[in-house]
Design a protein around this motif. Structure first.
Motif, PDB file in Angstrom:
ATOM      1  N   PHE A 103     -42.603   8.423  23.094  1.00 36.21           N
ATOM      2  CA  PHE A 103     -42.606   8.211  24.535  1.00 36.21           C
ATOM      3  C   PHE A 103     -42.052   6.834  24.873  1.00 36.21           C
ATOM      4  O   PHE A 103     -41.218   6.686  25.774  1.00 36.21           O
ATOM      5  CB  PHE A 103     -44.040   8.336  25.071  1.00 36.21           C
ATOM      6  CG  PHE A 103     -44.217   7.763  26.455  1.00 36.21           C
ATOM      7  CD1 PHE A 103     -43.822   8.469  27.587  1.00 36.21           C
ATOM      8  CD2 PHE A 103     -44.769   6.496  26.626  1.00 36.21           C
ATOM      9  CE1 PHE A 103     -43.975   7.939  28.853  1.00 36.21           C
ATOM     10  CE2 PHE A 103     -44.929   5.957  27.903  1.00 36.21           C
ATOM     11  CZ  PHE A 103     -44.530   6.674  29.018  1.00 36.21           C
ATOM     12  N   PHE A 104     -42.501   5.819  24.163  1.00 34.53           N
ATOM     13  CA  PHE A 104     -42.050   4.460  24.468  1.00 34.53           C
ATOM     14  C   PHE A 104     -40.545   4.331  24.255  1.00 34.53           C
ATOM     15  O   PHE A 104     -39.835   3.746  25.082  1.00 34.53           O
ATOM     16  CB  PHE A 104     -42.784   3.441  23.600  1.00 34.53           C
ATOM     17  CG  PHE A 104     -42.362   2.025  23.881  1.00 34.53           C
ATOM     18  CD1 PHE A 104     -42.955   1.296  24.911  1.00 34.53           C
ATOM     19  CD2 PHE A 104     -41.341   1.413  23.159  1.00 34.53           C
ATOM     20  CE1 PHE A 104     -42.543   0.002  25.194  1.00 34.53           C
ATOM     21  CE2 PHE A 104     -40.923   0.138  23.443  1.00 34.53           C
ATOM     22  CZ  PHE A 104     -41.529  -0.573  24.466  1.00 34.53           C
ATOM     23  N   MET A 120     -52.005   2.282  24.976  1.00 28.09           N
ATOM     24  CA  MET A 120     -52.241   1.254  23.962  1.00 28.09           C
ATOM     25  C   MET A 120     -50.921   0.781  23.350  1.00 28.09           C
ATOM     26  O   MET A 120     -50.663  -0.427  23.254  1.00 28.09           O
ATOM     27  CB  MET A 120     -53.170   1.806  22.867  1.00 28.09           C
ATOM     28  CG  MET A 120     -53.541   0.788  21.814  1.00 28.09           C
ATOM     29  SD  MET A 120     -54.764   1.433  20.632  1.00 28.09           S
ATOM     30  CE  MET A 120     -56.247   1.411  21.638  1.00 28.09           C
ATOM     31  N   TYR A 121     -50.086   1.720  22.946  1.00 24.72           N
ATOM     32  CA  TYR A 121     -48.799   1.372  22.322  1.00 24.72           C
ATOM     33  C   TYR A 121     -47.944   0.547  23.283  1.00 24.72           C
ATOM     34  O   TYR A 121     -47.396  -0.500  22.919  1.00 24.72           O
ATOM     35  CB  TYR A 121     -48.068   2.652  21.919  1.00 24.72           C
ATOM     36  CG  TYR A 121     -46.841   2.417  21.062  1.00 24.72           C
ATOM     37  CD1 TYR A 121     -46.886   2.605  19.691  1.00 24.72           C
ATOM     38  CD2 TYR A 121     -45.623   2.014  21.628  1.00 24.72           C
ATOM     39  CE1 TYR A 121     -45.766   2.395  18.890  1.00 24.72           C
ATOM     40  CE2 TYR A 121     -44.509   1.796  20.846  1.00 24.72           C
ATOM     41  CZ  TYR A 121     -44.586   1.989  19.481  1.00 24.72           C
ATOM     42  OH  TYR A 121     -43.470   1.760  18.712  1.00 24.72           O
ATOM     43  N   THR A 122     -47.861   1.008  24.522  1.00 22.21           N
ATOM     44  CA  THR A 122     -47.022   0.324  25.511  1.00 22.21           C
ATOM     45  C   THR A 122     -47.552  -1.067  25.826  1.00 22.21           C
ATOM     46  O   THR A 122     -46.777  -2.014  25.980  1.00 22.21           O
ATOM     47  CB  THR A 122     -46.929   1.160  26.795  1.00 22.21           C
ATOM     48  OG1 THR A 122     -46.399   2.452  26.475  1.00 22.21           O
ATOM     49  CG2 THR A 122     -46.021   0.500  27.818  1.00 22.21           C
ATOM     50  N   ASN A 175     -40.391   7.511  34.205  1.00 21.43           N
ATOM     51  CA  ASN A 175     -39.910   7.185  32.853  1.00 21.43           C
ATOM     52  C   ASN A 175     -38.387   7.236  32.771  1.00 21.43           C
ATOM     53  O   ASN A 175     -37.800   7.704  31.787  1.00 21.43           O
ATOM     54  CB  ASN A 175     -40.521   8.120  31.806  1.00 21.43           C
ATOM     55  CG  ASN A 175     -42.041   8.099  31.826  1.00 21.43           C
ATOM     56  OD1 ASN A 175     -42.647   7.069  32.137  1.00 21.43           O
ATOM     57  ND2 ASN A 175     -42.664   9.214  31.493  1.00 21.43           N
ATOM     58  N   GLY A 176     -37.742   6.762  33.875  1.00 17.07           N
ATOM     59  CA  GLY A 176     -36.289   6.667  33.882  1.00 17.07           C
ATOM     60  C   GLY A 176     -35.566   7.924  34.298  1.00 17.07           C
ATOM     61  O   GLY A 176     -34.331   7.964  34.312  1.00 17.07           O
ATOM     62  N   VAL A 177     -36.303   8.983  34.648  1.00 13.52           N
ATOM     63  CA  VAL A 177     -35.687  10.255  35.038  1.00 13.52           C
ATOM     64  C   VAL A 177     -36.041  10.545  36.494  1.00 13.52           C
ATOM     65  O   VAL A 177     -37.197  10.401  36.907  1.00 13.52           O
ATOM     66  CB  VAL A 177     -36.182  11.405  34.139  1.00 13.52           C
ATOM     67  CG1 VAL A 177     -35.570  12.726  34.585  1.00 13.52           C
ATOM     68  CG2 VAL A 177     -35.857  11.112  32.684  1.00 13.52           C
ATOM     69  N   ARG A 178     -35.045  10.982  37.261  1.00 12.77           N
ATOM     70  CA  ARG A 178     -35.252  11.257  38.680  1.00 12.77           C
ATOM     71  C   ARG A 178     -36.314  12.331  38.889  1.00 12.77           C
ATOM     72  O   ARG A 178     -36.360  13.337  38.188  1.00 12.77           O
ATOM     73  CB  ARG A 178     -33.937  11.708  39.324  1.00 12.77           C
ATOM     74  CG  ARG A 178     -34.072  12.115  40.787  1.00 12.77           C
ATOM     75  CD  ARG A 178     -32.725  12.448  41.396  1.00 12.77           C
ATOM     76  NE  ARG A 178     -32.897  13.054  42.728  1.00 12.77           N
ATOM     77  CZ  ARG A 178     -31.900  13.266  43.573  1.00 12.77           C
ATOM     78  NH1 ARG A 178     -30.662  12.923  43.244  1.00 12.77           N
ATOM     79  NH2 ARG A 178     -32.128  13.823  44.744  1.00 12.77           N
TER      80      ARG A 178
END
Length: 444
Positions: free
Chosen positions: A357-358, A290-292, A414-417
């Motif tokens: 998280f966002f 919802m937030y995203t 989320n941007g992490v390998r």
């Protein structure tokens, strides 16, 4: 008594009379000031309520009548009766559907009575509004099941203890044939054919059932039964709600005001919010999603989303409008919007986690804010569940290719390998597969 004493007595009496007149004048002046102050305070309350009611609305018909009703309500302490009808045909609610419910909540907070009318009787006819052909009538079991689902969702917004839920079968099933004929006599066929949907169907040779003409009449009768002061609905319900005003007048009642809420654009910023278009925000979605999703709302819709998807007061919205007009960063207000909307449906802890998280996933631009969705059945709760959806979406050709990409560092979460297929995933996580493809995981 000599002449001098008599004159003194007369002077004294005149002075007392003058003092008395002055005191009475002062008392009257104070009473007038108090009355004026009370009237100003009353009108201030009336103006505030009317601003709350009008905020975000597409149209308000019977505004002067409603203002008088609001004033009488404040003076007497008797709340207005606000009617909202729901046709139990599609019970999955997103924030676009929730727009009128949020307005009802605002009026509930002002102290007015909300009556939600579940159209169990009219649902068996089917609302013809906007339809190019007749609607399939719902069965009793479908009406009951959908109505129960509706209530579970609407009470995520409305206060259950302050909301009346009525089924229009309570009174419509009691109408005799004579009553139905009398009801039909209140409107002409020509007036009914003013509806665009009926006109287009008639010109196109699509059959129109006579029973469909009764839908707006029966919805109008609901207003008579409840003696509604105001009926709320979407702009697509204009004909039906105005029919309620007409029938109330016909029955000797004071006509209800009609408040119409606009249709809400989805997060793509162009099309009406729709689950089928994928541009929706579901009120039952998890806090992260919802937030995203709210953060994907285009800048030009920030104010509209504040108006229609939150309970913000007009005075607070005025400040946001001014600050945006002064050139403040829209993204700051979008984050306020995302937090506000998410808090309406989730706990403070869940909302805080979604915001964290966002910020971690998106603020540093590790991944873009607007990405496509990947529907996944999370059985193991790991990347392994994503293999077949990725193949079906054409992102990878095979499981072997996906494994090679992971081994080569070509997959990020989320941007992490990501190091292995055993990496945990959940709804809201964003995968980067290869150099340019980003996908948000959503449970299906």
């Amino acid at each position: 008594m000599n002449t001098a004493e008599g004159l003194k007595t007369m002077e004294s009496a005149e002075m007392k009379s003058t003092e008395g007149m002055t005191q009475r004048a002062e008392v009257q002046e104070k009473a007038d000031r108090d009355q004026e102050a009370k009237q100003k305070e009353l009108m201030k309350k009336v103006r505030h309520q009317m601003r709350v009611i009008r905020q975000g609305a597409a149209d308000l018909i019977g505004e002067e009548e409603l203002e008088r009703k609001v004033q009488a309500s404040i003076l007497t302490g008797k709340p207005l009766t606000i009617k909202f009808g729901m046709d139990p045909s599609a019970p999955d609610i997103h924030v676009g559907h929730a727009v009128p419910l949020r307005k009802l909540k605002q009026m509930q907070d002002l102290g007015h009575n909300i009556v939600v009318v579940i159209g169990d009787f009219t649902g068996k006819i089917g609302d013809p509004t906007g339809k190019h052909k007749g609607r399939k009538a719902l069965t009793d079991s479908e009406v009951f099941r959908n109505a129960q689902t509706y209530q579970e969702q609407i009470f995520r917004i409305l206060d259950r203890d302050k909301t009346q839920v009525r089924y229009n079968g309570e009174w419509l099933e009691l109408l005799s044939l004579s009553d139905a004929l009398e009801l039909a006599s209140t409107i002409t066929v020509a007036r009914m054919m003013e509806r665009d949907d009926f006109q287009s169907r008639f010109r196109g040779g699509t059959p129109i059932g006579l029973h469909e003409f009764f839908y707006p009449l029966l919805q109008a009768y609901d207003s008579v039964e409840l003696q509604a002061d105001l009926e709320l609905g979407g702009t697509d319900q204009t004909f039906n709600i105005l029919m309620g005003r007409s029938l109330q007048k016909e029955k000797g009642q004071e006509a209800q005001a009609a408040l119409f809420m606009p249709l809400l654009e989805g997060i793509d910023g162009t099309e009406k919010m729709s689950k089928s278009l994928g541009n929706y925000i579901g009120i039952c979605e998890d806090a992260r999603t919802m937030y995203t999703k709210v953060m994907q709302v285009p800048d030009h819709l920030i104010v509209k989303y504040f108006e229609l998807t939150t309970d913000i007061l007009p005075e607070e919205l005025d400040k946001i409008k001014e600050q945006l007009a002064d050139g403040r960063n829209p993204r700051d207000y979008k984050m306020i919007l995302a937090k506000t909307v998410t808090l309406l449906y989730h706990t403070a802890e869940e909302t805080e986690e979604a915001e964290k998280f966002f910020k971690e996933a998106f603020t540093d631009k590790a991944v873009p804010e607007q990405v496509d969705s990947l529907e996944v059945v999370l059985e193991r709760g790991t990347l392994f569940d994503c293999i077949h959806p990725l193949i079906s979406a054409g992102i990878v050709k095979s499981g072997a290719e996906f494994r090679r990409l992971i081994a080569q560092g070509g997959v990020q979460k989320n941007g992490v390998r990501v190091e292995a297929l055993e990496e945990n995933v959940q709804t809201g996580d964003v995968l980067k597969v290869g150099k340019r493809k980003f996908l948000r995981i959503e449970m299906c």
